[in-house]
Design a protein around this motif. Structure first.
Motif, PDB file in Angstrom:
ATOM      1  N   THR A 319      65.053   7.402  48.200  1.00 14.61           N
ATOM      2  CA  THR A 319      65.717   8.059  49.331  1.00 14.61           C
ATOM      3  C   THR A 319      67.223   7.871  49.260  1.00 14.61           C
ATOM      4  O   THR A 319      67.995   8.800  49.523  1.00 14.61           O
ATOM      5  N   TYR A 320      67.655   6.682  48.886  1.00 17.82           N
ATOM      6  CA  TYR A 320      69.089   6.402  48.730  1.00 17.82           C
ATOM      7  C   TYR A 320      69.701   7.320  47.678  1.00 17.82           C
ATOM      8  O   TYR A 320      70.776   7.910  47.895  1.00 17.82           O
ATOM      9  N   LEU A 321      69.023   7.475  46.547  1.00 13.89           N
ATOM     10  CA  LEU A 321      69.543   8.342  45.483  1.00 13.89           C
ATOM     11  C   LEU A 321      69.500   9.811  45.898  1.00 13.89           C
ATOM     12  O   LEU A 321      70.440  10.567  45.628  1.00 13.89           O
ATOM     13  N   TRP A 322      68.398  10.216  46.548  1.00 14.47           N
ATOM     14  CA  TRP A 322      68.305  11.605  47.014  1.00 14.47           C
ATOM     15  C   TRP A 322      69.439  11.912  47.983  1.00 14.47           C
ATOM     16  O   TRP A 322      70.116  12.941  47.860  1.00 14.47           O
ATOM     17  N   PHE A 323      69.669  11.042  48.949  1.00 14.06           N
ATOM     18  CA  PHE A 323      70.706  11.280  49.944  1.00 14.06           C
ATOM     19  C   PHE A 323      72.095  11.246  49.312  1.00 14.06           C
ATOM     20  O   PHE A 323      72.960  12.071  49.650  1.00 14.06           O
ATOM     21  N   SER A 324      72.314  10.319  48.386  1.00 15.94           N
ATOM     22  CA  SER A 324      73.621  10.229  47.715  1.00 15.94           C
ATOM     23  C   SER A 324      73.935  11.514  46.965  1.00 15.94           C
ATOM     24  O   SER A 324      75.045  12.040  47.033  1.00 15.94           O
ATOM     25  N   GLN A 325      72.940  12.019  46.230  1.00 19.34           N
ATOM     26  CA  GLN A 325      73.137  13.257  45.478  1.00 19.34           C
ATOM     27  C   GLN A 325      73.346  14.437  46.413  1.00 19.34           C
ATOM     28  O   GLN A 325      74.271  15.243  46.221  1.00 19.34           O
ATOM     29  N   PHE A 326      72.504  14.548  47.438  1.00 20.81           N
ATOM     30  CA  PHE A 326      72.575  15.671  48.368  1.00 20.81           C
ATOM     31  C   PHE A 326      73.864  15.633  49.188  1.00 20.81           C
ATOM     32  O   PHE A 326      74.588  16.630  49.292  1.00 20.81           O
ATOM     33  N   MET A 327      74.173  14.487  49.784  1.00 23.47           N
ATOM     34  CA  MET A 327      75.311  14.392  50.703  1.00 23.47           C
ATOM     35  C   MET A 327      76.643  14.655  50.000  1.00 23.47           C
ATOM     36  O   MET A 327      77.486  15.406  50.497  1.00 23.47           O
ATOM     37  N   LEU A 328      76.834  14.066  48.809  1.00 20.56           N
ATOM     38  CA  LEU A 328      78.104  14.230  48.106  1.00 20.56           C
ATOM     39  C   LEU A 328      78.325  15.675  47.676  1.00 20.56           C
ATOM     40  O   LEU A 328      79.441  16.205  47.789  1.00 20.56           O
ATOM     41  N   SER A 332      81.168  18.085  49.559  1.00 18.55           N
ATOM     42  CA  SER A 332      82.284  18.612  48.759  1.00 18.55           C
ATOM     43  C   SER A 332      82.278  20.137  48.747  1.00 18.55           C
ATOM     44  O   SER A 332      83.332  20.766  48.630  1.00 18.55           O
ATOM     45  N   ASN A 333      81.075  20.749  48.849  1.00 12.45           N
ATOM     46  CA  ASN A 333      80.926  22.195  48.997  1.00 12.45           C
ATOM     47  C   ASN A 333      81.581  22.979  47.857  1.00 12.45           C
ATOM     48  O   ASN A 333      82.188  24.028  48.077  1.00 12.45           O
ATOM     49  N   ILE A 334      81.468  22.452  46.639  1.00  9.79           N
ATOM     50  CA  ILE A 334      81.948  23.180  45.462  1.00  9.79           C
ATOM     51  C   ILE A 334      80.879  24.212  45.094  1.00  9.79           C
ATOM     52  O   ILE A 334      79.716  23.842  44.873  1.00  9.79           O
ATOM     53  N   PRO A 335      81.222  25.506  45.041  1.00 13.26           N
ATOM     54  CA  PRO A 335      80.205  26.566  44.907  1.00 13.26           C
ATOM     55  C   PRO A 335      79.209  26.351  43.781  1.00 13.26           C
ATOM     56  O   PRO A 335      78.000  26.498  43.972  1.00 13.26           O
ATOM     57  N   GLU A 336      79.699  25.995  42.572  1.00 11.97           N
ATOM     58  CA  GLU A 336      78.777  25.869  41.446  1.00 11.97           C
ATOM     59  C   GLU A 336      77.854  24.648  41.565  1.00 11.97           C
ATOM     60  O   GLU A 336      76.864  24.541  40.847  1.00 11.97           O
ATOM     61  N   GLU A 337      78.171  23.726  42.470  1.00  9.09           N
ATOM     62  CA  GLU A 337      77.309  22.559  42.685  1.00  9.09           C
ATOM     63  C   GLU A 337      76.377  22.761  43.875  1.00  9.09           C
ATOM     64  O   GLU A 337      75.180  22.503  43.800  1.00  9.09           O
ATOM     65  N   THR A 339      75.246  25.375  45.267  1.00 12.43           N
ATOM     66  CA  THR A 339      74.250  26.452  45.160  1.00 12.43           C
ATOM     67  C   THR A 339      72.858  25.915  44.849  1.00 12.43           C
ATOM     68  O   THR A 339      71.849  26.502  45.225  1.00 12.43           O
ATOM     69  N   TYR A 340      72.797  24.755  44.179  1.00 15.17           N
ATOM     70  CA  TYR A 340      71.513  24.123  43.854  1.00 15.17           C
ATOM     71  C   TYR A 340      70.729  23.827  45.130  1.00 15.17           C
ATOM     72  O   TYR A 340      69.537  24.115  45.221  1.00 15.17           O
ATOM     73  N   PHE A 341      71.406  23.267  46.130  1.00 15.87           N
ATOM     74  CA  PHE A 341      70.727  22.907  47.372  1.00 15.87           C
ATOM     75  C   PHE A 341      70.610  24.097  48.327  1.00 15.87           C
ATOM     76  O   PHE A 341      69.656  24.169  49.106  1.00 15.87           O
ATOM     77  N   VAL A 342      71.557  25.027  48.277  1.00 16.09           N
ATOM     78  CA  VAL A 342      71.460  26.227  49.114  1.00 16.09           C
ATOM     79  C   VAL A 342      70.189  26.993  48.763  1.00 16.09           C
ATOM     80  O   VAL A 342      69.437  27.435  49.642  1.00 16.09           O
ATOM     81  N   THR A 343      69.933  27.156  47.456  1.00 26.37           N
ATOM     82  CA  THR A 343      68.728  27.860  47.004  1.00 26.37           C
ATOM     83  C   THR A 343      67.472  27.198  47.538  1.00 26.37           C
ATOM     84  O   THR A 343      66.538  27.866  48.005  1.00 26.37           O
ATOM     85  N   ARG A 344      67.444  25.883  47.475  1.00 30.44           N
ATOM     86  CA  ARG A 344      66.249  25.158  47.909  1.00 30.44           C
ATOM     87  C   ARG A 344      66.076  25.176  49.427  1.00 30.44           C
ATOM     88  O   ARG A 344      64.951  25.241  49.917  1.00 30.44           O
ATOM     89  N   LEU A 345      67.159  25.136  50.166  1.00 33.02           N
ATOM     90  CA  LEU A 345      67.066  25.185  51.626  1.00 33.02           C
ATOM     91  C   LEU A 345      66.734  26.583  52.130  1.00 33.02           C
ATOM     92  O   LEU A 345      66.119  26.747  53.180  1.00 33.02           O
ATOM     93  N   PRO A 400      62.667  26.618  41.602  1.00 31.80           N
ATOM     94  CA  PRO A 400      63.748  27.518  42.028  1.00 31.80           C
ATOM     95  C   PRO A 400      64.497  28.162  40.867  1.00 31.80           C
ATOM     96  O   PRO A 400      64.944  29.310  40.970  1.00 31.80           O
ATOM     97  N   ALA A 401      64.629  27.437  39.743  1.00 31.08           N
ATOM     98  CA  ALA A 401      65.363  27.979  38.601  1.00 31.08           C
ATOM     99  C   ALA A 401      64.513  28.914  37.752  1.00 31.08           C
ATOM    100  O   ALA A 401      65.055  29.719  36.990  1.00 31.08           O
ATOM    101  N   THR A 402      63.196  28.833  37.882  1.00 27.87           N
ATOM    102  CA  THR A 402      62.329  29.623  37.006  1.00 27.87           C
ATOM    103  C   THR A 402      61.603  30.760  37.713  1.00 27.87           C
ATOM    104  O   THR A 402      61.373  31.813  37.120  1.00 27.87           O
ATOM    105  N   VAL A 403      61.204  30.560  38.971  1.00 32.21           N
ATOM    106  CA  VAL A 403      60.490  31.626  39.682  1.00 32.21           C
ATOM    107  C   VAL A 403      61.221  32.116  40.924  1.00 32.21           C
ATOM    108  O   VAL A 403      60.771  33.049  41.576  1.00 32.21           O
ATOM    109  N   GLY A 404      62.345  31.475  41.278  1.00 30.00           N
ATOM    110  CA  GLY A 404      63.097  31.908  42.446  1.00 30.00           C
ATOM    111  C   GLY A 404      62.261  31.836  43.711  1.00 30.00           C
ATOM    112  O   GLY A 404      61.557  30.856  43.947  1.00 30.00           O
TER     113      GLY A 404
END
Length: 453
Positions: A319-328, A332-337, A339-345, A400-404
């Motif tokens: 959970t700590y690693l998931w939150f660290s990756q997701f929150m940062l 930061s809201n850098i588009p190319e980064e 988008t990974y979570f936008v697609t999943r949400l 998400p990357a293979t079947v959308g």
């Protein structure tokens, strides 16, 4: 010595047969013609009140326009038809990807359990742990699946780029690479030969350690000294260094590269946490099964308590690693980064948020109390939730990357789980029959048998 019961053997074979049928059905139903996919998209557009087909009605040129305007509209119409065709082909590709992706997710899930168990086993030797030697043969049985499981993962990855026309890894497609500067920049690493060679190195290193550790463990049973144990200690320490590097590279190759435009510096650790907690959970569940059959009388409540503590603790670490990756990335809201979570949400809200609840909230609530960690059925219940949650974790990494947005947990997914689940049970329980279930020659075995907490 454990005897693989005919009932369990039949059960595992039945799972494999049913799973294989499901996988075949998945592949047979995924091959749809352009016209079939076009009809599906049109029906979806009508259901949602328009879309590409609805827009097409507004692009025809009006008869009263002058010639120049008509030519402009004609060009627009051609462009729209081109875009429409590409969209249909993209959806067709996603539908064809689904059985490959389902197969890959299940194959990786069971392989990572075996690899995580091997790492946990090596840690016990390197730390010279006194509580765990009574569980060593269970761990060795689980790690027997690593070699066939890892080979299957690599074969599916390579086959998807040949038989399956680049279904899983877009960087295997020369046409995509030719028009993608970012993938071209990674071509030195992301290429089919590099993928296969690195996979061979990973599997060879892991399997060699497993082979010699198992060999020394069995030899120690009848030895008069601790030479074999000392050999296991040395190779375990060396293996852990090899493992921590190869596990990260494996996670880049086998998972993160399905989406080659995105990367995370935490990804290797994130996959490790998922792998580790899943492996410890399976160790606990198989131990409880064998103890219930009266085959592990030397395992007591304290061993179960410690395994459940690891299940709880590594779930919090995940959970700590998931939150660290997701929150940062989100902050930061850098588009190319991001988008990974936008697609999943947007497209995977239920499995994405459900996975977080199953991997964090349930272990937290079920295993926080110390007394509950000693109740077998409670640990099994928590284990089922954890394993389902981490299957969804791998599902969220790949799909998400293979079947959308064409995902669904249906026949291909369930069939793949049954196929590899049956194979996993067959290999693991066959391995458990090859040696006594107590590593009696281990110098810490008496301490482990009398372990109380």
């Amino acid at each position: 010595m454990y005897t693989f019961s005919n009932r369990l053997k039949t059960f595992s074979i039945a799972l494999m047969i049913i799973g294989a049928i499901g996988v075949v059905i998945g592949f047979m139903t995924s091959h749809k013609s352009f016209e079939e996919v076009e009809a599906i998209v049109a029906a979806e557009s009508a259901h949602h009140g328009g879309g590409h087909d609805a827009e097409a009605a507004h692009v025809a040129p009006a008869a009263s326009h002058d010639t120049h305007a008509a030519e402009g509209h004609a060009g627009e119409e051609v462009h729209h038809e081109d875009a429409h065709k590409k969209h249909i082909e993209h959806v067709q590709h996603q539908i064809a990807n689904r059985p490959w992706s389902a197969l890959y997710v299940a194959a990786f899930f069971f392989m990572m359990i075996a690899l995580g168990a091997l790492a946990f086993y090596a840690i016990q030797f390197a730390a010279q742990a006194g509580w765990s030697p009574v569980l060593f043969r269970v761990m060795e049985g689980i790690t027997a699946y690593l070699l066939p499981g890892a080979i299957i993962v690599v074969l599916i990855g390579v086959a998807s780029g040949t038989i399956g026309h680049y279904n899983l890894f877009v960087w295997m497609d020369p046409e995509v690479v030719a028009h993608d500067k970012l993938i071209q920049g990674k071509a030195g690493w992301l290429n089919t030969w590099g993928f296969a060679i690195r996979g061979f190195i990973f599997i060879a290193g892991w399997s060699l350690y497993r082979h010699f550790a198992r060999k020394f463990s069995i030899a120690q049973d009848n030895a008069d000294d601790n030479k074999n144990f000392k050999k296991s200690f040395r190779i375990s320490a060396a293996f852990l260094v090899f493992y921590i590097y190869t596990e990260s590279m494996m996670s880049w190759d086998w998972i993160m590269s399905v989406d080659p435009h995105w990367f995370s510096t935490l990804f290797g650790w994130y996959v490790f946490a998922s792998m580790f907690v899943s492996a410890i959970t399976v160790i606990a569940m198989i131990t409880l099964y064998l103890k219930n059959k009266g085959l592990l009388p030397f395992v007591n409540d304290s061993h179960l308590h410690d395994l459940a503590k690891f299940m709880f603790g590594i779930s919090i670490f995940w959970t700590y690693l998931w939150f660290s990756q997701f929150m940062l990335i989100w902050y930061s809201n850098i588009p190319e980064e991001v988008t990974y979570f936008v697609t999943r949400l947007e497209d995977y809200k239920l499995p994405f948020l459900g996975m977080v609840a199953m991997n964090f909230l349930f272990p937290l609530l079920l295993l926080m109390n110390s007394d509950y960690k000693r109740i077998p059925w409670f640990v099994v219940m928590a284990g089922v939730v954890i394993l389902a949650g981490h299957y969804l974790d791998i599902f969220n990494m790949i799909m998400p990357a293979t079947v959308g947005d064409r995902w669904f947990i249906g026949i291909p997914e369930i069939g793949s789980i049954l196929l590899f689940g049956g194979l996993f049970i067959f290999v693991v329980f066959t391995a458990l029959t090859k040696a006594p279930l107590l590593a009696k020659g281990n110098p810490y075995i008496k301490e482990s048998e009398h372990f109380h907490y």
